[in-house]
Design a protein around this motif. Structure first.
Motif, PDB file in Angstrom:
ATOM      1  N   MET A   1       0.705  -1.109   0.008  1.00 38.84           N
ATOM      2  CA  MET A   1       0.070   0.016   0.148  1.00 38.84           C
ATOM      3  C   MET A   1       0.949   1.207   0.009  1.00 38.84           C
ATOM      4  N   ILE A   2       2.274   1.256  -0.258  1.00 38.73           N
ATOM      5  CA  ILE A   2       3.077   2.172   0.038  1.00 38.73           C
ATOM      6  C   ILE A   2       3.078   3.180  -1.289  1.00 38.73           C
ATOM      7  N   GLU A   3       2.595   2.308  -2.411  1.00 36.83           N
ATOM      8  CA  GLU A   3       2.462   2.925  -3.899  1.00 36.83           C
ATOM      9  C   GLU A   3       1.258   3.862  -3.815  1.00 36.83           C
ATOM     10  N   LEU A   4       0.110   3.752  -2.968  1.00 35.18           N
ATOM     11  CA  LEU A   4      -1.012   4.485  -2.864  1.00 35.18           C
ATOM     12  C   LEU A   4      -0.318   5.827  -2.221  1.00 35.18           C
ATOM     13  N   GLY A   5       0.345   6.011  -1.429  1.00 30.39           N
ATOM     14  CA  GLY A   5       0.885   7.104  -0.563  1.00 30.39           C
ATOM     15  C   GLY A   5       1.799   7.776  -1.609  1.00 30.39           C
ATOM     16  N   PHE A   6       2.753   7.025  -2.226  1.00 27.20           N
ATOM     17  CA  PHE A   6       3.426   7.738  -3.161  1.00 27.20           C
ATOM     18  C   PHE A   6       2.760   8.195  -4.357  1.00 27.20           C
ATOM     19  N   GLY A   7       1.549   7.531  -4.755  1.00 32.02           N
ATOM     20  CA  GLY A   7       0.821   8.162  -5.784  1.00 32.02           C
ATOM     21  C   GLY A   7       0.122   9.632  -5.289  1.00 32.02           C
TER      22      GLY A   7
END
Length: 83
Positions: free
Chosen positions: A1-7
């Motif tokens: 889910m870190i990619e959602l924060g990065f997004g």
């Protein structure tokens, strides 16, 4: 889910960079670079949502919708400022 924060960080960066890019550029076509970036990001999230599926895919789909809405808003902002 870190990619959602990065997004979300990339989304905020594109939206916050929109006004300085519009005011500083001389060429009218360069004003649409943040809009193209948001549209490209929305397509990437959509492809990831289709490919992953499940709960994570739903998160990616929501992020894609957010990017599409931001892209439309950025386009309307650029269009009203340009004319």
């Amino acid at each position: 889910m870190i990619e959602l924060g990065f997004g979300l960080v990339i989304l905020l960066a594109c939206v916050l960079a929109l006004k300085p890019i519009i005011t500083r550029t001389e060429r009218p076509n360069f004003r649409y670079i943040p809009v193209a970036t948001l549209l490209f990001g929305a397509m990437i999230w959509l492809v990831m949502a289709i490919g992953v599926g499940g709960k994570v895919g739903i998160g990616y789909g929501v992020m894609s919708i957010v990017y599409f809405i931001a892209c439309f808003g950025a386009y309307m902002y650029v269009h009203t400022r340009a004319s």
